[in-house]
Design an enzyme around this catalytic site. Structure first.
Site, PDB file in Angstrom:
ATOM      1  N   GLU A  98      38.976  -6.388  23.035  1.00 44.51           N
ATOM      2  CA  GLU A  98      37.991  -7.317  23.605  1.00 44.51           C
ATOM      3  C   GLU A  98      36.621  -7.202  22.944  1.00 44.51           C
ATOM      4  O   GLU A  98      35.851  -8.159  22.919  1.00 44.51           O
ATOM      5  CB  GLU A  98      37.863  -7.112  25.120  1.00 44.51           C
ATOM      6  CG  GLU A  98      39.084  -7.544  25.928  1.00 44.51           C
ATOM      7  CD  GLU A  98      40.135  -6.446  26.052  1.00 44.51           C
ATOM      8  OE1 GLU A  98      40.017  -5.412  25.343  1.00 44.51           O
ATOM      9  OE2 GLU A  98      41.072  -6.611  26.863  1.00 44.51           O
TER      10      GLU A  98
ATOM     11  N   PHE B 112      42.840  -1.628  41.785  1.00 41.30           N
ATOM     12  CA  PHE B 112      43.344  -1.454  40.423  1.00 41.30           C
ATOM     13  C   PHE B 112      42.559  -2.349  39.464  1.00 41.30           C
ATOM     14  O   PHE B 112      42.417  -3.545  39.712  1.00 41.30           O
ATOM     15  CB  PHE B 112      44.839  -1.777  40.367  1.00 41.30           C
ATOM     16  CG  PHE B 112      45.391  -1.700  38.968  1.00 41.30           C
ATOM     17  CD1 PHE B 112      45.437  -0.490  38.295  1.00 41.30           C
ATOM     18  CD2 PHE B 112      45.838  -2.846  38.320  1.00 41.30           C
ATOM     19  CE1 PHE B 112      45.928  -0.420  36.998  1.00 41.30           C
ATOM     20  CE2 PHE B 112      46.332  -2.787  37.025  1.00 41.30           C
ATOM     21  CZ  PHE B 112      46.375  -1.567  36.365  1.00 41.30           C
ATOM     22  N   GLN B 113      42.058  -1.771  38.414  1.00 40.32           N
ATOM     23  CA  GLN B 113      41.268  -2.482  37.388  1.00 40.32           C
ATOM     24  C   GLN B 113      40.026  -3.157  37.952  1.00 40.32           C
ATOM     25  O   GLN B 113      39.577  -4.183  37.442  1.00 40.32           O
ATOM     26  CB  GLN B 113      42.141  -3.472  36.615  1.00 40.32           C
ATOM     27  CG  GLN B 113      43.169  -2.750  35.765  1.00 40.32           C
ATOM     28  CD  GLN B 113      43.811  -3.613  34.706  1.00 40.32           C
ATOM     29  OE1 GLN B 113      44.002  -4.808  34.909  1.00 40.32           O
ATOM     30  NE2 GLN B 113      44.174  -3.009  33.585  1.00 40.32           N
TER      31      GLN B 113
ATOM     32  N   LYS C 208      40.080 -13.235  40.895  1.00 42.54           N
ATOM     33  CA  LYS C 208      41.364 -13.889  40.642  1.00 42.54           C
ATOM     34  C   LYS C 208      41.669 -14.944  41.697  1.00 42.54           C
ATOM     35  O   LYS C 208      42.166 -16.026  41.387  1.00 42.54           O
ATOM     36  CB  LYS C 208      42.463 -12.815  40.617  1.00 42.54           C
ATOM     37  CG  LYS C 208      43.826 -13.339  40.239  1.00 42.54           C
ATOM     38  CD  LYS C 208      44.810 -12.209  40.036  1.00 42.54           C
ATOM     39  CE  LYS C 208      46.131 -12.751  39.507  1.00 42.54           C
ATOM     40  NZ  LYS C 208      47.088 -11.669  39.223  1.00 42.54           N
TER      41      LYS C 208
ATOM     42  N   MET D   1      25.111   6.429   5.975  1.00 40.21           N
ATOM     43  CA  MET D   1      23.715   6.413   6.415  1.00 40.21           C
ATOM     44  C   MET D   1      23.361   7.697   7.165  1.00 40.21           C
ATOM     45  O   MET D   1      22.263   8.245   7.001  1.00 40.21           O
ATOM     46  CB  MET D   1      23.464   5.183   7.292  1.00 40.21           C
ATOM     47  CG  MET D   1      22.020   5.009   7.697  1.00 40.21           C
ATOM     48  SD  MET D   1      20.941   4.912   6.253  1.00 40.21           S
ATOM     49  CE  MET D   1      20.817   3.143   6.029  1.00 40.21           C
TER      50      MET D   1
HETATM   51  C1  LIG Z   1      29.086   2.075  17.115  1.00 44.54           C
HETATM   52  C2  LIG Z   1      28.158   2.937  16.330  1.00 44.54           C
HETATM   53  N1  LIG Z   1      28.349   4.278  16.307  1.00 44.54           N
HETATM   54  C3  LIG Z   1      27.521   5.067  15.579  1.00 44.54           C
HETATM   55  C4  LIG Z   1      26.488   4.525  14.881  1.00 44.54           C
HETATM   56  C5  LIG Z   1      25.540   5.424  14.082  1.00 44.54           C
HETATM   57  N2  LIG Z   1      25.627   5.116  12.657  1.00 44.54           N
HETATM   58  C6  LIG Z   1      24.762   4.302  12.012  1.00 44.54           C
HETATM   59  S1  LIG Z   1      25.108   4.101  10.408  1.00 44.54           S
HETATM   60  C7  LIG Z   1      26.435   5.110  10.511  1.00 44.54           C
HETATM   61  C8  LIG Z   1      27.284   5.411   9.314  1.00 44.54           C
HETATM   62  C9  LIG Z   1      28.024   4.211   8.855  1.00 44.54           C
HETATM   63  O1  LIG Z   1      29.003   4.637   7.925  1.00 44.54           O
HETATM   64  P1  LIG Z   1      29.883   3.597   7.121  1.00 44.54           P
HETATM   65  O2  LIG Z   1      30.430   2.580   8.048  1.00 44.54           O
HETATM   66  O3  LIG Z   1      30.862   4.332   6.296  1.00 44.54           O
HETATM   67  O4  LIG Z   1      28.796   2.861   6.227  1.00 44.54           O
HETATM   68  P2  LIG Z   1      27.831   3.453   5.087  1.00 44.54           P
HETATM   69  O5  LIG Z   1      26.576   3.936   5.772  1.00 44.54           O
HETATM   70  O6  LIG Z   1      28.558   4.571   4.403  1.00 44.54           O
HETATM   71  O7  LIG Z   1      27.560   2.290   4.194  1.00 44.54           O
HETATM   72  C10 LIG Z   1      26.585   5.612  11.812  1.00 44.54           C
HETATM   73  C11 LIG Z   1      27.624   6.562  12.235  1.00 44.54           C
HETATM   74  C12 LIG Z   1      26.322   3.130  14.972  1.00 44.54           C
HETATM   75  N3  LIG Z   1      25.320   2.501  14.365  1.00 44.54           N
HETATM   76  N4  LIG Z   1      27.184   2.361  15.664  1.00 44.54           N
END
Ligand SMILES: Cc1ncc(C[n+]2csc(CCOP(=O)(O)OP(=O)(O)O)c2C)c(N)n1
Length: 571
Positions: free
Chosen positions: A52, A114-115, A164, A478
């Site tokens: 979802e 439920f749910q 529902k 990052m």
């Molecule tokens: C849902 C979510 N969880 C954690 C983060 C924290 N976060 C920001 S950038 C990043 C790394 C992203 O890694 P990747 O998708 O491999 O992209 P890259 O930075 O290597 O280009 C994380 C964990 C986030 N922004 N969103």
């Protein structure tokens, strides 16, 4: 004889009446009456997602691409809670999404049925509006209102929770009682008082005077310009005054990057000369942006010499992050038109000369041959610049923002405010629906791609030819970069294993390519484009490449890191 309809049929009628052509959703117990009615409405195409969260992102992507409300549907409990991240993403980026959730029958509410989950309570802070529909007699009105509220003024997500038994209730259909005008009127009244014409006119008058006298003016353009379709007007304003134009992350593509007055992106990963221009500016006219902390850095030290004019549709944004000397509440396009009528032609030659002196050679050290800039240039060239680029979150998102040469309005779509990893692939599905026949590329890192890659199945089942690029660096890049710069290179939980993406593509039965060298890029992107279906291209990029420049968190825009810091070599 009046027609007798169920609540579920009423819902579908209103969706049809609102011109909805696609609904992204996933069925379950509490929403079954809606799904029972749906086949009677062939105009409402349903797209079965695999999670979802993806339904909410797809609705969001659709909305951002075409400006109409995107619709997602889920069952109660886990279905509804799975929508939460997508709704928060839409809320942060002002995207008009209407979410319809099933709820347990009214007699069971509050009994831990439920749910059962209180999705209204959960989504209260992350929606523009949410409502539990208590009776079929109000269902049509509430549903119409949901669309009106989502789209009216500053757009945002709205959730309608329908028990529902209300979906199964029957009523004599007379077209529904009200037409949603009530809410629109209420909002109008609010907006009228917030944007008192006297103060608006006074603001515009003062802004015009400042734009005439400032020596170092800047226009800072945000998402509001895209939402208001104010491209031409902003371009005209810039051209008449010669003022340099900065586009925020969500403002990218609001102003052509080929235009000589375009300066670049500000903030944490903005170009050094852009941030220096901000720090030296004596006037910043911000249009449709909220001066997010990723833009300003330390707000206390942001643009210390500048007087700030802030134009925004949402009065609550004015002064929220930076103090505005002049506040103009109104639609970006209307306000820029008003400015245009009053500003006199001028040039900013000395200021441009000064800014050009700030420009440096690109400091990004890149040791491998397959640089992000090269990859993005290849995608741009092969698609003839016609593609919409939907980026995920991380280093690649910043590379897209910095290096993709945007020329066409609203062709850059990303999760700016919430920074939701996993956004790109499902949002691209929605974008593709809004822009059939045009290329749509989802660009993700190896981390974010694995958060929603299950949606490849949705693309296949629904015949949606989204092209996917994965920038594989073997890390949550990052976060790894922050660890390198600020945590003594302790790479805690950032190395990430991935499956063989080309074989994953094969398993799904779609075209998959791996690019390890620059010379392979063009052919892979071309073959992906030629394939009529979805396709995946994995780019093996340098593992420890960094995004430069970078303003450390909490620092001011005057303190960029422009190359590998000394601490990078520790440990
Ligand atoms: C849902 C979510 N969880 C954690 C983060 C924290 N976060 C920001 S950038 C990043 C790394 C992203 O890694 P990747 O998708 O491999 O992209 P890259 O930075 O290597 O280009 C994380 C964990 C986030 N922004 N969103």
């Amino acid at each position: 004889m009046p027609e007798v309809l169920t609540g579920a049929q009423v819902l579908c009628r209103v969706l049809r009446e609102k011109g909805v052509d696609v609904v992204f959703g996933y069925p379950g117990g509490a929403i079954m009456p809606f799904y029972h009615a749906l086949p009677e409405f062939p105009e409402l195409r349903h797209v079965l997602v695999r999670h979802e969260q993806a339904a909410a992102h797809a609705a969001d992507g659709y909305a951002r691409a075409c400006g109409r409300a995107g619709v997602c549907v889920a069952t109660s409990g886990p279905g509804a809670t799975n929508l939460v991240t997508g709704l928060a993403t839409a809320q942060m980026d002002s995207s008009p999404v209407v979410a319809i959730t099933g709820q347990v029958p009214r007699s069971m509410i509050g009994r831990d049925a439920f749910q059962e989950t209180d999705i209204i309570g959960i989504t209260l802070p992350i929606t523009k509006h949410s409502v539990l529909v208590q009776d079929i007699s109000e269902l049509a009105e509430r549903t119409r209102e949901a669309f009106d509220i989502a789209l009216e003024g500053r757009p945002g997500p709205v959730l309608i929770d329908v028990p529902k038994d209300v979906q199964n209730q029957k009523m004599e259909w007379d077209g529904g009682t009200a037409d949603g005008r009530r809410v629109a009127e209420r909002n109008d009244a609010f907006r009228r008082s917030a944007s008192r014409p006297e103060s608006r006119e006074e603001g515009l008058r003062r802004a015009v005077a400042l734009m005439a006298s400032a020596e170092r003016p800047l226009l800072m353009v945000g998402h509001g310009v895209i939402l208001a379709n104010a491209y031409e007007e902003v371009r005209a304003l810039a051209e008449r005054t010669g003022v340099p134009v900065i586009t925020t992350l969500l403002g990218i593509s609001a102003f052509s990057e080929a235009h000589p007055l375009h300066l670049g992106m500000p903030g944490m990963h903005g170009e050094v000369h852009v941030n220096r221009a901000i720090q030296h500016a004596d006037l910043i006219v911000g249009i449709g942006l909220r001066f997010d902390d990723r833009v300003t850095g330390n707000t206390a030290a942001f643009a210390p010499r500048a007087r700030i004019v802030h134009i925004d549709l949402d009065p609550s944004e004015i002064g929220k992050n930076v103090p505005a000397e002049i506040a103009i509440v109104g639609d970006a396009r209307e306000m820029v038109v008003a400015l245009l009528q009053a500003v006199k032609p001028r040039r900013c030659d000395a200021w441009w000369e000064e800014i050009n002196g700030y420009r440096r050679q690109r400091s990004e050290a890149y040791h491998g041959g397959l640089s992000p800039e090269f990859i993005l240039g290849t995608i741009h060239d092969v698609t003839g610049g016609r593609a919409t680029i939907v980026s995920d979150v991380g280093q690649h998102q910043m590379w897209v923002a910095k290096h993709y040469p945007y020329r066409t309005p609203n062709t850059h779509i990303t999760s700016g405010g919430l920074g939701t990893m996993g956004f790109a692939v499902p949002a691209a599905i929605g974008v593709q629906f809004a822009r059939p026949g045009t290329p749509v590329w989802a660009i993700s890192g190896d981390g974010g791609f694995q958060m929603n890659m299950q949606e490849i199945a949705t693309m296949i089942q629904e015949g949606i030819p989204v092209k996917m690029a994965v920038f594989n660096n073997g890390y949550l890049g990052m976060v790894r970069q922050w660890q390198q710069f600020f945590h003594g290179r302790r790479y805690s939980a950032t190395p990430i294993w991935s499956p063989d993406f080309v074989r994953l593509a094969e398993a799904y039965g779609i075209a998959g390519f791996r690019v390890e060298h620059a010379r392979q890029a063009e052919e892979a992107v071309s073959r992906a484009m030629k394939d009529p279906g979805p396709a995946l291209v994995e780019f093996m990029i340098e593992q420890e490449a960094n995004v430069f420049p970078m303003i450390p968190p909490g620092a001011s825009l005057s303190e960029p890191i422009e190359g590998e810091p000394a601490s990078a070599r520790v440990g």
